[in-house]
Scaffold this motif. Structure first.
Motif, PDB file in Angstrom:
ATOM      1  N   LEU A  94       3.337  17.038   5.166  1.00 53.92           N
ATOM      2  CA  LEU A  94       4.294  17.542   4.178  1.00 53.92           C
ATOM      3  C   LEU A  94       4.092  19.017   3.839  1.00 53.92           C
ATOM      4  CD1 LEU A  94       6.060  15.209   3.546  1.00 53.92           C
ATOM      5  CD2 LEU A  94       5.335  15.324   1.186  1.00 53.92           C
ATOM      6  N   ARG A 135      12.189   8.733  -1.293  1.00 50.37           N
ATOM      7  CA  ARG A 135      11.368   7.783  -2.033  1.00 50.37           C
ATOM      8  C   ARG A 135      12.203   7.085  -3.107  1.00 50.37           C
ATOM      9  NH1 ARG A 135       6.852  10.544  -5.122  1.00 50.37           N
ATOM     10  NH2 ARG A 135       8.634  11.283  -6.285  1.00 50.37           N
ATOM     11  N   GLN A 181      10.821  19.077   1.189  1.00 50.08           N
ATOM     12  CA  GLN A 181       9.946  18.194   0.402  1.00 50.08           C
ATOM     13  C   GLN A 181      10.737  17.470  -0.673  1.00 50.08           C
ATOM     14  OE1 GLN A 181       6.208  19.688  -0.891  1.00 50.08           O
ATOM     15  NE2 GLN A 181       5.875  20.914   0.930  1.00 50.08           N
ATOM     16  N   ASN A 210       3.143   9.129   3.031  1.00 48.04           N
ATOM     17  CA  ASN A 210       3.469   9.294   1.621  1.00 48.04           C
ATOM     18  C   ASN A 210       4.343   8.162   1.110  1.00 48.04           C
ATOM     19  OD1 ASN A 210       2.513  11.525   0.005  1.00 48.04           O
ATOM     20  ND2 ASN A 210       3.257  12.825   1.658  1.00 48.04           N
ATOM     21  N   LEU A 211       5.413   7.871   1.865  1.00 49.75           N
ATOM     22  CA  LEU A 211       6.336   6.849   1.393  1.00 49.75           C
ATOM     23  C   LEU A 211       5.721   5.461   1.511  1.00 49.75           C
ATOM     24  CD1 LEU A 211       9.737   8.243   2.617  1.00 49.75           C
ATOM     25  CD2 LEU A 211       8.562   8.547   0.458  1.00 49.75           C
ATOM     26  N   SER A 217       1.386  13.653  -8.743  1.00 47.17           N
ATOM     27  CA  SER A 217       1.074  12.254  -8.440  1.00 47.17           C
ATOM     28  C   SER A 217       0.667  11.506  -9.699  1.00 47.17           C
ATOM     29  CB  SER A 217      -0.074  12.171  -7.435  1.00 47.17           C
ATOM     30  OG  SER A 217       0.269  12.807  -6.260  1.00 47.17           O
ATOM     31  N   GLU A 273       4.005   4.719  -1.671  1.00 46.21           N
ATOM     32  CA  GLU A 273       4.929   4.339  -2.745  1.00 46.21           C
ATOM     33  C   GLU A 273       5.346   2.878  -2.654  1.00 46.21           C
ATOM     34  OE1 GLU A 273       4.596   7.384  -4.872  1.00 46.21           O
ATOM     35  OE2 GLU A 273       5.975   5.801  -5.489  1.00 46.21           O
ATOM     36  N   THR A 281       6.620  16.929  -7.077  1.00 48.17           N
ATOM     37  CA  THR A 281       7.176  15.741  -6.438  1.00 48.17           C
ATOM     38  C   THR A 281       6.245  14.535  -6.449  1.00 48.17           C
ATOM     39  OG1 THR A 281       6.373  16.633  -4.375  1.00 48.17           O
ATOM     40  CG2 THR A 281       8.692  16.986  -4.876  1.00 48.17           C
ATOM     41  N   ALA A 326      11.257  13.463  -1.482  1.00 42.69           N
ATOM     42  CA  ALA A 326      11.178  12.807  -2.795  1.00 42.69           C
ATOM     43  C   ALA A 326      12.430  11.994  -3.068  1.00 42.69           C
ATOM     44  CB  ALA A 326      10.967  13.845  -3.882  1.00 42.69           C
ATOM     45  N   LEU A 367       4.065  14.050  -4.171  1.00 39.39           N
ATOM     46  CA  LEU A 367       3.792  13.722  -2.766  1.00 39.39           C
ATOM     47  C   LEU A 367       2.602  14.557  -2.319  1.00 39.39           C
ATOM     48  CD1 LEU A 367       7.490  13.873  -1.654  1.00 39.39           C
ATOM     49  CD2 LEU A 367       6.131  11.802  -1.876  1.00 39.39           C
ATOM     50  N   LYS A 368       1.835  14.007  -1.410  1.00 42.37           N
ATOM     51  CA  LYS A 368       0.606  14.675  -0.991  1.00 42.37           C
ATOM     52  C   LYS A 368       0.872  15.583   0.206  1.00 42.37           C
ATOM     53  CE  LYS A 368      -2.389  13.368  -3.877  1.00 42.37           C
ATOM     54  NZ  LYS A 368      -3.014  14.390  -4.700  1.00 42.37           N
ATOM     55  N   LEU A 412       5.161  12.355   6.004  1.00 43.82           N
ATOM     56  CA  LEU A 412       6.255  11.718   5.269  1.00 43.82           C
ATOM     57  C   LEU A 412       6.075  10.202   5.227  1.00 43.82           C
ATOM     58  CD1 LEU A 412       9.918  12.674   6.035  1.00 43.82           C
ATOM     59  CD2 LEU A 412       9.275  10.332   5.579  1.00 43.82           C
TER      60      LEU A 412
END
Lengths: 248, 204, 53, 237
Positions: free
Chosen positions: B129, B144, B137, B97-98, D95, B101, B86, B141, B88-89, B94
Motif C-alpha cells: 500500500l 473495505r 489508498q 489489509n482487506l 488503525s 478487516e 485510512t 479504504a 490501512l497498513k 491490498l
C-alpha cells in the motif's frame, strides 16, 4: 445520603465549605503537631535500645503514613471520577499527588537519616519498607509527569486515574517481592519490631492526627485551586471573583 | 429491517472551546446525514463522538432508540468507519489489509473482484500500500467499506485526496447504499449533492 | 545542652525535624503560591472581559 | 451490487477469539515485513550485556556472580525499547480508530497485539539469552532456569508495558515518559526473575521465584488488557 453527597460534590458548594473548613483543620493540626513535637523531643523518655534516635519516628511514621494515604486518596478518587464521572474527584486526585510526593520524599529522607546511626548505612536496599517508599516516589513522579504532559485536562484526568489504579496493585507486589528478596540476602530482619510503651505511643498518635489535619488543610487548599481553574468559565466563579469580597 | 440513529442534546467541550451544544438529530434507514462547517470547527469531533470514540460532555447517541453504551457491540457491528487516516497498513498489500478487516467485521457475500474492478484498483492487488498514491489508498479504504455488510456508513471528509471522478464515484456509492436501505453519516466542508433524503447539521 | 546533643544523636534527630518543617512549609507555600497565581489569572481575564462589555 | 442489506448488526461478526487471532496475525506479518523492528532490541540486549564486563572488569567470579542480574536488566531495557512502537503506528495511520469502532471487544484486540509483541520481542530474547549467558560463564542447568524466568517474565513485561504504551501514545514526549511509567511497574518482575536465576546458580531452591513469576504472568494476562483498552480509549479521544 446520595443527594447530600451530590450536593457536596458540586464545585461551588465544595468551594464554600472548604473555605470555612481549611483554616480550622490547619490551626488544630498545627497545635497538635506542636504539642506532639514538644512531647516527642523533650518529654518522652528515650528508648533503651535506640537511645534518643528513636525520636525520629515521631516525624518519620506520620510522613510514611501520609505518603500511602495520599496515594490511596489519589487512586480511589481517580477511580470514582472514572466510574461515576464526578469532576470534583479528579480535582482531588490532581491535588493529592504533589503533597503525597512531598511526604514520600520526607519519609525516605527521615528513614535514611534514622538508618545511619541504627544500621550504620544511609541506605538499606534490603528493607522492603524503604524500597516500597522509593517505588512509591517513582510512581508519584510518573503520575505527575503523565498529568503534565497531556494538555487536555479531561484526558489527563482519565489517563492518570488509570495509571494510579495500576500503580496501587504494584505497590503491594513490590512490597512482597522485596520482602522475599531481602529474606534471601539478609537472613534476618533488620527492623526490630519493638513494643512501644503507652507514654511513647500517645505522642505518636497525636502526631499522626496532627499531620493528617495539616495534610487535610493543604489538600483542601489545592483542591480549591484545581476547582477554581477547572471551573474558570462558569458563572459562579465569575460572580465570586468579581464580587467585592472575592473568594480567596 | 429499518434502523434509526439519533442524537439528543449532544454537547462537547474540548479543552477551552465548546465545540457544539445541545445538538440533536435523527436519521432513518435510507437517508443521509451531513455535518457541515468550516475546517476545524468540530465536525470531526462530532462524527467521532457519534461513532463512540469521544466521550460527550452531555447528551446521548441512540441506536434503534437504545443508548449506544448499552449496545456498543451491536452498534459497532453495524457501522463502518472511513476517515482521512485510512487505518490501512502501508507495509501490507491490498489483499492482506482487506483480509484483516474480514476477520473483524461482518462481510458481505459479494465478490471482492467485482468491487476492486468497480473502484479501479484490481491491478493494484499485489502491491504494498505504501507504493500507492493517496487517492488509490482512499479507494482501497472504500473497497473495505463496500465489502463489509453493515447498514451504517461513517465518512469523515470522504472527498479529500480524490479526483473529480473519484468524488462522483463516492456520491454514487452513497446513493446506492441509501437506496438499498443503508444510512450514512458524513462530515464534509464542501457542498455535497446526493440524490437521497438528506438531513444537514451546521456547526458554527 | 543535653536536649541539643540528644545523647550523641543530635545531628540526626534535629536534621529530621528541621527537614520535616522545611518540607511542610514548602508544600504549604507552593499550594498558596499556585492558588494566588490561578486566582490572579482568572481575575485579570474576567476584569478584561468586563471592561470590554 | 444489487443485494439488500440483510445484516442485523451482530449475526455474522466473527467470534471474539477471531479478533485476537487477526491482530496477532497482522502484527506478526508486519514484523516479518520489517525485521529491523524485531532485531534492534536484540542487538541492544546483546550490547548492554557486552558493556557490563567492560565497565566492571572481566574476572570470572564477578561475571558469574552478576550474570543473572545483568541479563535481566538488559532484557528489561530491551523490552522497554520495543514497547515504544506498540501502538504508535496504529495511532498514526488510523488503525486504532478502526479498533475502537470494531464490534470485537477491545481488550481481545489489545491482547492479540500484545501477544504478537511478545512473540517478536520476548521470545527472541529468550532464545538469544543462552549465548550471552554462556559468555558470563553460566552453567547449562542455570541457563535453562534463566530461559524459563525470561519467558514468563517477558509475558508480564509485554502486558504491563502495553498499559504504559497505551497511556503515552500520541504524546510528544512519549518515549521518556513511557520508561518513567513502566520501570517502577516492572521492578517486581525483575526482582523475581533475576533472583530465581541467582538462586539456581547457587543450588538453592528457586521454585518460589518461578511460581511467583507464573502467578504474575497469569494475573497480568487477565487484568492488563482491560487497563490497556481503557487507556487506549482515553488516549485516542
Amino acid at each position: 445520603m446520595w443527594k447530600w453527597f451530590h450536593q457536596l460534590a458540586s464545585p461551588p458548594h465544595f468551594y464554600r465549605i472548604s473555605l470555612i473548613l481549611a483554616p480550622w483543620l490547619g490551626i488544630s493540626g498545627l497545635i497538635l503537631v506542636a504539642y506532639g513535637t514538644w512531647q516527642g523531643l523533650f518529654v518522652v523518655p528515650m528508648d533503651y535500645q535506640q537511645g534518643d534516635a528513636f525520636r525520629i519516628i515521631y516525624v518519620h511514621v506520620p510522613s510514611a503514613y501520609l505518603s500511602m494515604m495520599a496515594y490511596m486518596i489519589m487512586a480511589t478518587s481517580g477511580a470514582i471520577g472514572l466510574i461515576w464521572r464526578i469532576k470534583l474527584s479528579h480535582a482531588v486526585a490532581a491535588a493529592a499527588a504533589p503533597i503525597g510526593a512531598g511526604f514520600t520524599f520526607l519519609a525516605l529522607c527521615t528513614g535514611s537519616i534514622w538508618g545511619r546511626p541504627m544500621w550504620g548505612t544511609w541506605w538499606e536496599w534490603g528493607d522492603p519498607r524503604m524500597m516500597s517508599e522509593l517505588i512509591l516516589l517513582f510512581l508519584y513522579f510518573g503520575y505527575m509527569a503523565l498529568r503534565s504532559s497531556i494538555d487536555d485536562t479531561t484526558k489527563a484526568d482519565k489517563a492518570s486515574a488509570v495509571l494510579a489504579l495500576v500503580g496501587i496493585v504494584n505497590v503491594v507486589i513490590v512490597h512482597f517481592s522485596v520482602e522475599w528478596w531481602s529474606s534471601l540476602h539478609q537472613g534476618q530482619t533488620v527492623f526490630k519490631k519493638g513494643t512501644m510503651d503507652a507514654d511513647m505511643r500517645i505522642p505518636l498518635f497525636i502526631m499522626l492526627i496532627g499531620f493528617t489535619l495539616l495534610f487535610g488543610s493543604m489538600l483542601l487548599r489545592r483542591i480549591r485551586t484545581e476547582v477554581l481553574y477547572r471551573e474558570r468559565r462558569t458563572r459562579w466563579v465569575r460572580e465570586m471573583i468579581l464580587s467585592p469580597g472575592g473568594g480567596a | 429491517m429499518t434502523h434509526k440513529l439519533s442524537g439528543d442534546n449532544l454537547t462537547l467541550i474540548r479543552g477551552e472551546r465548546c465545540l457544539f451544544q445541545e445538538l440533536s438529530f435523527a436519521l432513518e434507514s435510507g437517508s443521509l446525514l451531513i455535518l457541515e462547517g468550516r475546517n476545524g470547527c468540530g465536525k470531526t469531533s462530532l462524527i467521532r463522538a457519534i461513532a463512540g470514540m469521544l466521550s460527550l460532555e452531555e447528551g446521548t447517541v441512540y441506536w434503534d432508540d437504545v443508548p449506544v453504551e448499552r449496545v456498543r457491540q451491536t452498534f459497532h457491528g453495524s457501522l463502518v468507519w472511513l476517515a482521512h487516516r485510512t487505518g490501512l497498513k502501508g507495509d501490507l498489500t491490498l489483499v492482506e489489509n482487506l483480509g484483516f478487516e474480514r476477520l473483524l467485521r461482518a462481510h458481505s457475500s459479494q465478490d471482492p473482484e467485482e468491487v476492486y474492478e468497480r473502484l479501479g484498483i484490481s491491478r493494484l492487488k499485489k502491491l504494498v500500500l505504501r507504493s500507492l498514491s493517496a487517492g488509490q489508498q482512499r479507494r482501497v479504504a472504500l473497497a473495505r467499506m463496500l465489502l463489509s455488510n453493515v447498514p451504517l456508513w461513517f465518512m469523515d471528509e470522504p472527498f479529500t485526496n480524490l479526483d473529480r471522478e473519484g468524488r462522483v464515484l463516492v456520491m454514487e456509492l452513497v446513493e446506492e447504499h441509501c437506496s438499498r436501505g443503508g444510512m450514512c453519516v458524513m462530515a464534509a466542508h464542501q457542498d455535497v449533492e446526493i440524490n437521497v433524503p438528506t438531513t444537514r447539521v451546521k456547526i458554527q | 545542652m543535653d536536649a541539643l546533643s540528644m545523647g550523641g544523636y543530635g545531628a540526626y534527630v534535629w536534621s529530621c525535624y528541621g527537614l520535616t518543617f522545611v518540607i511542610v512549609v514548602f508544600l504549604n507555600w507552593r499550594g498558596r503560591l499556585r492558588q494566588k497565581r490561578i486566582y490572579r489569572e482568572i481575575e485579570v481575564r474576567l476584569k478584561a472581559l468586563e471592561d470590554r462589555e | 451490487m444489487n443485494q439488500t442489506i440483510s445484516n442485523e448488526g451482530q449475526r455474522d461478526i466473527p467470534g471474539m477469539f477471531a479478533g485476537l487471532a487477526a491482530t496477532t496475525k497482522r502484527d506478526l506479518l508486519l514484523a516479518w515485513k520489517r525485521p529491523g523492528d524485531v532485531l534492534n532490541p536484540l542487538f541492544f540486549f546483546a550490547m548492554v550485556c557486552t558493556l557490563f564486563p567492560l565497565a566492571v572488569g572481566p574476572s570470572a567470579e564477578q561475571l558469574e556472580f552478576s550474570g543473572p542480574g545483568v541479563l535481566w536488566v538488559a532484557a528489561l531495557l530491551a523490552t522497554l525499547l520495543s514497547l515504544n512502537a506498540l501502538f504508535i503506528s496504529d495511532f498514526e495511520d488510523g488503525s486504532l480508530d478502526q479498533f475502537l469502532v470494531s464490534p470485537q471487544p477491545l481488550p481481545m484486540l489489545v491482547l492479540g497485539k500484545t501477544l504478537a509483541h511478545w512473540l517478536t520481542s520476548g521470545l527472541p530474547l529468550v532464545f538469544v539469552s543462552p549465548i550471552l549467558a554462556i559468555t558470563y560463564r553460566m552453567p547449562l542447568s542455570v541457563v535453562g532456569v534463566m530461559m524459563l524466568t525470561l519467558a514468563l517474565g517477558t509475558i508480564s513485561l509485554s502486558l504491563l508495558g502495553s498499559i504504559g504504551a497505551a497511556l503515552t501514545v500520541g504524546l510528544h514526549r512519549g518515549t521518556a515518559l513511557l520508561s518513567l511509567l513502566i520501570l517502577p511497574l516492572a521492578m517486581p518482575i525483575m526482582i523475581l526473575g533475576a533472583n530465581a536465576v541467582s538462586l539456581a546458580a547457587t543450588n538453592d531452591i528457586y521454585s518460589t521465584g518461578i511460581w511467583a513469576l507464573g502467578a504474575y504472568a497469569i494475573a497480568s494476562l487477565s487484568l492488563a488488557p482491560y487497563a490497556t483498552a481503557a487507556a487506549l480509549r482515553i488516549s485516542n479521544e
